[in-house]
Design an enzyme around this catalytic site. Structure first.
Site, mmCIF file in Angstrom:
data_model
loop_
_atom_site.group_PDB
_atom_site.id
_atom_site.type_symbol
_atom_site.label_atom_id
_atom_site.label_comp_id
_atom_site.label_asym_id
_atom_site.label_seq_id
_atom_site.Cartn_x
_atom_site.Cartn_y
_atom_site.Cartn_z
ATOM 1 N N ASP A 1 -74.963 31.141 -20.982
ATOM 2 C CA ASP A 1 -75.550 32.481 -20.936
ATOM 3 C C ASP A 1 -75.087 33.295 -19.735
ATOM 4 O O ASP A 1 -75.196 34.512 -19.726
ATOM 5 C CB ASP A 1 -77.092 32.442 -21.038
ATOM 6 C CG ASP A 1 -77.733 31.565 -19.998
ATOM 7 O OD1 ASP A 1 -77.005 30.956 -19.176
ATOM 8 O OD2 ASP A 1 -78.983 31.458 -20.002
ATOM 9 N N ARG A 2 -74.554 32.637 -18.707
ATOM 10 C CA ARG A 2 -74.055 33.396 -17.558
ATOM 11 C C ARG A 2 -72.566 33.673 -17.689
ATOM 12 O O ARG A 2 -71.860 32.932 -18.373
ATOM 13 C CB ARG A 2 -74.258 32.600 -16.266
ATOM 14 C CG ARG A 2 -75.692 32.430 -15.902
ATOM 15 C CD ARG A 2 -75.803 31.731 -14.564
ATOM 16 N NE ARG A 2 -77.206 31.720 -14.145
ATOM 17 C CZ ARG A 2 -77.616 31.431 -12.919
ATOM 18 N NH1 ARG A 2 -76.736 31.110 -11.999
ATOM 19 N NH2 ARG A 2 -78.894 31.447 -12.629
ATOM 20 N N GLU B 1 -78.256 40.154 -11.189
ATOM 21 C CA GLU B 1 -77.239 39.800 -10.193
ATOM 22 C C GLU B 1 -76.784 38.354 -10.329
ATOM 23 O O GLU B 1 -75.704 38.004 -9.898
ATOM 24 C CB GLU B 1 -77.760 40.072 -8.780
ATOM 25 C CG GLU B 1 -79.143 39.496 -8.445
ATOM 26 C CD GLU B 1 -79.204 37.994 -8.378
ATOM 27 O OE1 GLU B 1 -78.223 37.405 -7.897
ATOM 28 O OE2 GLU B 1 -80.228 37.427 -8.812
ATOM 29 N N SER B 2 -77.624 37.531 -10.942
ATOM 30 C CA SER B 2 -77.326 36.103 -11.048
ATOM 31 C C SER B 2 -76.359 35.829 -12.206
ATOM 32 O O SER B 2 -76.489 34.835 -12.903
ATOM 33 C CB SER B 2 -78.626 35.331 -11.242
ATOM 34 O OG SER B 2 -79.346 35.851 -12.352
ATOM 35 N N THR C 1 -87.164 38.935 -11.411
ATOM 36 C CA THR C 1 -86.111 37.995 -11.776
ATOM 37 C C THR C 1 -86.566 37.136 -12.951
ATOM 38 O O THR C 1 -87.694 36.647 -12.969
ATOM 39 C CB THR C 1 -85.794 37.089 -10.566
ATOM 40 O OG1 THR C 1 -85.207 37.912 -9.555
ATOM 41 C CG2 THR C 1 -84.830 35.983 -10.933
ATOM 42 N N ASP D 1 -75.109 26.346 -20.049
ATOM 43 C CA ASP D 1 -75.591 26.664 -21.396
ATOM 44 C C ASP D 1 -75.014 27.958 -21.945
ATOM 45 O O ASP D 1 -75.484 28.468 -22.975
ATOM 46 C CB ASP D 1 -77.120 26.688 -21.422
ATOM 47 C CG ASP D 1 -77.708 27.714 -20.472
ATOM 48 O OD1 ASP D 1 -77.051 28.039 -19.469
ATOM 49 O OD2 ASP D 1 -78.813 28.203 -20.737
ATOM 50 N N ARG E 1 -83.082 33.048 -1.096
ATOM 51 C CA ARG E 1 -82.040 34.004 -1.469
ATOM 52 C C ARG E 1 -82.264 35.306 -0.706
ATOM 53 O O ARG E 1 -83.371 35.851 -0.699
ATOM 54 C CB ARG E 1 -82.084 34.312 -2.962
ATOM 55 C CG ARG E 1 -81.928 33.090 -3.855
ATOM 56 C CD ARG E 1 -81.415 33.510 -5.217
ATOM 57 N NE ARG E 1 -81.585 32.504 -6.242
ATOM 58 C CZ ARG E 1 -80.830 31.414 -6.406
ATOM 59 N NH1 ARG E 1 -79.856 31.164 -5.543
ATOM 60 N NH2 ARG E 1 -81.062 30.562 -7.377
ATOM 61 N N SER F 1 -79.328 24.693 -17.465
ATOM 62 C CA SER F 1 -78.467 25.840 -17.175
ATOM 63 C C SER F 1 -77.304 25.484 -16.244
ATOM 64 O O SER F 1 -76.480 24.652 -16.588
ATOM 65 C CB SER F 1 -79.325 26.964 -16.598
ATOM 66 O OG SER F 1 -78.573 28.149 -16.537
ATOM 67 N N HIS F 2 -77.294 26.082 -15.069
ATOM 68 C CA HIS F 2 -76.149 25.927 -14.160
ATOM 69 C C HIS F 2 -76.308 24.735 -13.219
ATOM 70 O O HIS F 2 -75.457 24.513 -12.375
ATOM 71 C CB HIS F 2 -75.990 27.207 -13.348
ATOM 72 C CG HIS F 2 -77.287 27.633 -12.719
ATOM 73 N ND1 HIS F 2 -78.298 28.217 -13.454
ATOM 74 C CD2 HIS F 2 -77.759 27.507 -11.471
ATOM 75 C CE1 HIS F 2 -79.326 28.466 -12.655
ATOM 76 N NE2 HIS F 2 -79.024 28.036 -11.450
ATOM 77 N N ASP G 1 -71.669 29.389 -17.529
ATOM 78 C CA ASP G 1 -72.440 28.290 -16.946
ATOM 79 C C ASP G 1 -72.723 27.203 -17.987
ATOM 80 O O ASP G 1 -72.213 27.250 -19.110
ATOM 81 C CB ASP G 1 -73.743 28.802 -16.323
ATOM 82 C CG ASP G 1 -74.759 29.223 -17.370
ATOM 83 O OD1 ASP G 1 -74.345 29.616 -18.477
ATOM 84 O OD2 ASP G 1 -75.969 29.150 -17.085
ATOM 85 N N LYS H 1 -79.483 36.341 -22.117
ATOM 86 C CA LYS H 1 -78.219 36.843 -21.605
ATOM 87 C C LYS H 1 -77.100 36.092 -22.313
ATOM 88 O O LYS H 1 -77.324 35.019 -22.882
ATOM 89 C CB LYS H 1 -78.148 36.702 -20.102
ATOM 90 C CG LYS H 1 -78.414 35.325 -19.552
ATOM 91 C CD LYS H 1 -78.479 35.417 -18.038
ATOM 92 C CE LYS H 1 -78.800 34.087 -17.402
ATOM 93 N NZ LYS H 1 -80.238 33.777 -17.413
HETATM 94 C C1 G6P Z 1 -81.983 31.783 -14.619
HETATM 95 C C2 G6P Z 1 -82.741 32.858 -15.321
HETATM 96 C C3 G6P Z 1 -82.338 34.207 -14.784
HETATM 97 C C4 G6P Z 1 -82.515 34.254 -13.291
HETATM 98 C C5 G6P Z 1 -81.765 33.117 -12.649
HETATM 99 C C6 G6P Z 1 -81.952 33.009 -11.145
HETATM 100 O O1 G6P Z 1 -80.630 31.886 -14.930
HETATM 101 O O2 G6P Z 1 -82.502 32.823 -16.708
HETATM 102 O O3 G6P Z 1 -83.073 35.186 -15.424
HETATM 103 O O4 G6P Z 1 -82.027 35.445 -12.778
HETATM 104 O O5 G6P Z 1 -82.164 31.906 -13.235
HETATM 105 O O6 G6P Z 1 -83.212 32.619 -10.838
HETATM 106 P P1 G6P Z 1 -83.606 32.147 -9.389
HETATM 107 O O7 G6P Z 1 -85.094 32.109 -9.448
HETATM 108 O O8 G6P Z 1 -82.946 30.825 -9.127
HETATM 109 O O9 G6P Z 1 -83.074 33.205 -8.434
HETATM 110 ZN ZN ZN Z 2 -77.734 29.423 -18.046
#
Ligand code: G6P
Ligand code: ZN
Length: 544
Positions: free
Chosen positions: A282-283, A365-366, A345, A280, A497, A113-114, A278, A377
């Site tokens: 999705d964000r 929120e992420s 989450t 992949d 966080r 992902s990110h 991001d 997403k």
């Molecule tokens: C990924 C998941 C999200 C989640 C995010 C933050 O992107 O797909 O669903 O909100 O991570 O997760 P974290 O546990 O790092 O706060």
């Molecule tokens: Zn991602």
């Protein structure tokens, strides 16, 4: 067919986290590491004969090697057909769309992902099930259990598959289809949004926008959809070619890591609209002209304006947000008279609500927003949604958001991250907070009085499954909240966080800087959680 049964020994660290198995590249490069996890996945999924599997990744370092290994293992395990993205490229939302469209048994997405990529970065494997969504906990637990006892895996001895050209070939008895990474996804987007109207908006010449794909997977999708299909000028999409190391950057669309785009949108001659995605795809992050839209507000605005978009013109069945996401969308739902679900989450928790038709839009929120069109997403979808709304309302991003606040009030919101702190102190901090919870109710901190405090627990309304200890919530009598949890996606140490939210009804008070509006809550969070004392950190590393 030359199938090898390779002996192996279990590895003890293959427990998938919030979003698949995510580790440093060098961990995945250890002998049998990837193979063990993939075989554990195949073993847990059940009978693979006659089934289709979708395979692709975000193009990061080790993507190509991993794809070849997985192709050969899938063939050895009896999969009938594999749809693999050209050059190994598939975004997470596109994978979800393809799984659904072709009724595949599931899909494997190679991405962290990110998280940064490259030889010293991270790699990851996510398994998505037949509804197109991330594997639920019972599946990831089965994979993990299997990984603890696995003693062999199967792999076909064969030359590498050419992933450069669209083709259909055989790998053993398995059909391997190298597919266009964008086409199916683009068709889905076209079925949801008013492309003609968006095209007119972009053609007018007085609406300018700028996309930063951060050298990651959304680039090819953005080039194809925004520039080639919708007629935005070439150059609208920047950093649009996926690179194995994302150009050395951190492919996370927020104010800190997408600062080049932020500089453009806040600079002289700033365009009207900006967005970033991001690793992949999705964000998303949405920016207007010198204006940042928080992901929580973005979800609320999309919900409030959904009827303007063809795919949602019938209205929404319900909405869902993750617990730390601001309550802005709750207010929209209350006004429309639909249900608003609060989940832990992790996008996977939306899956059941979407499948059961209880929610249409979801967000976190992420920087995650999406709908029932897929089970992930979807970054580009969010941008198209915004462009569709702008094209209909003929207003700027800022005007749309400000009007939204006037109608519903403003939920000031910020997240403070303390990255890469030591796991020991991080756990101590959370344990200490948990032990304080029963004592907080009724306590006064400055002007704030604690109304409730708990460690969030979620009972899935569809299957009744319970997820406990999902984050500490401290709610105040005026609706403000402090939420504290540890990230489930980091690979180095722990990330703390702290989520801060306050509500302001009065439009005359909608112009504060969030850090200013939230200053007292920030101090209270420090006082209750003892962040400085326990982590040794004076300041958060990232504020969004
Ligand atoms: C990924 C998941 C999200 C989640 C995010 C933050 O992107 O797909 O669903 O909100 O991570 O997760 P974290 O546990 O790092 O706060
Ligand atoms: Zn991602």
């Amino acid at each position: 067919m030359n199938i090898h049964k390779v002996s192996t020994t279990p590895l003890n660290d293959q427990k998938p986290g919030t979003s698949g198995l995510r580790k440093a590249v060098r961990v995945f490069q250890q002998p049998h590491y990837l193979e063990n996890f993939i075989q554990s996945t195949f073993d847990s999924v059940g009978d693979l004969r006659g089934q289709t599997l979708v395979l692709g990744g975000d193009g990061r370092y080790y993507n190509r090697q991993a794809i070849q290994i997985i192709l050969k293992m899938a063939a050895a395990n009896g999969i009938e057909r594999i749809k693999v993205g050209q050059q190994g490229i598939l975004s997470t939302p596109a994978t979800s769309a393809i799984i659904r469209k072709y009724q595949a048994i599931g899909g494997i997405i190679l991405s962290a992902s990110h998280n940064p990529g490259g030889p010293n970065g991270d790699f990851g494997v996510k398994y998505n099930i037949s509804n197109g969504g991330p594997a639920p906990e019972k599946v990831t637990e089965a994979i993990y259990d299997r990984s603890k006892v696995i003693d062999n895996y199967q792999i076909l001895e064969a030359p590498d598959v050419d992933l450069e050209t669209l083709s259909e070939s055989h790998l053993g008895e398995t059909v391997v289809e190298v597919i266009d990474s964008v086409q199916d996804y683009e068709e889905l987007m076209e079925s949801l949004f008013d492309f003609e109207r968006i095209q007119q908006l972009l053609a007018k010449g007085n609406f300018r926008f700028s996309i930063d794909a951060l050298h990651a997977v959304a680039g090819p999708y953005a080039h194809a959809i925004f520039e080639q299909r919708l007629g935005a000028p070439v150059g609208t999409v920047q950093n649009g070619t996926p690179l194995e190391d994302f150009g050395g950057g951190h492919p996370d669309p927020n104010l800190v890591y997408a600062h080049e785009l932020v500089d453009i949108l806040y600079g002289d001659d700033a365009p009207d609209f900006g967005a970033a995605f991001d690793g992949d795809g999705d964000r998303n992050m949405i920016l207007g002209h010198k204006f940042f839209v928080t992901p929580s507000d973005s979800l609320a605005v999309l919900a409030a304006n959904a009827k303007l978009v063809p795919g949602y013109s019938e209205g929404l069945a319900g909405v869902a947000r993750s617990m730390p996401t601001s309550q802005a969308v709750d207010r929209v739902a209350a006004q429309i008279g639909i249900e608003c679900y609060e989940t832990p989450t992790g996008w996977k928790f939306f899956g059941n609500l979407l499948d059961a038709g209880k929610a249409t839009l979801c967000g976190e929120e992420s920087f995650g927003t999406g709908s029932n069109h897929i089970r992930e997403k979807d970054g580009l979808w969010a941008v198209l949604f915004w462009l569709n709304i702008i094209a209909v309302r003929q207003q700027s991003v800022e005007q749309i958001v400000r009007e939204h606040w006037q109608t519903y009030g403003r939920n000031y919101y910020s997240r403070h991250d303390y990255e890469e702190i030591e796991t020991g102190p991080a756990n101590t901090l959370i344990e200490r907070l948990r032990s304080l919870l029963p004592t907080l109710k009724g306590k006064q901190f400055g002007n704030y009085e604690v109304e409730y405090s708990d460690d969030f627990s979620y009972t899935d309304p569809v299957d009744g499954s319970i997820s406990e200890k999902q984050g500490v919530r401290i709610g105040f009598t005026d609706g403000s909240r402090i939420v504290v949890r540890l990230s489930g996606t980091g690979t180095q140490g722990a990330t703390l966080r702290v989520y801060l939210e306050s509500y302001e009804q009065d439009p005359a008070k909608h112009d504060l800087e969030p850090q200013e509006a939230l200053a007292s809550l920030i101090t209270i969070a420090q006082e209750i959680a003892q962040i400085r004392e326990l982590t040794g950190r004076e300041q958060p590393t990232v504020i969004t």
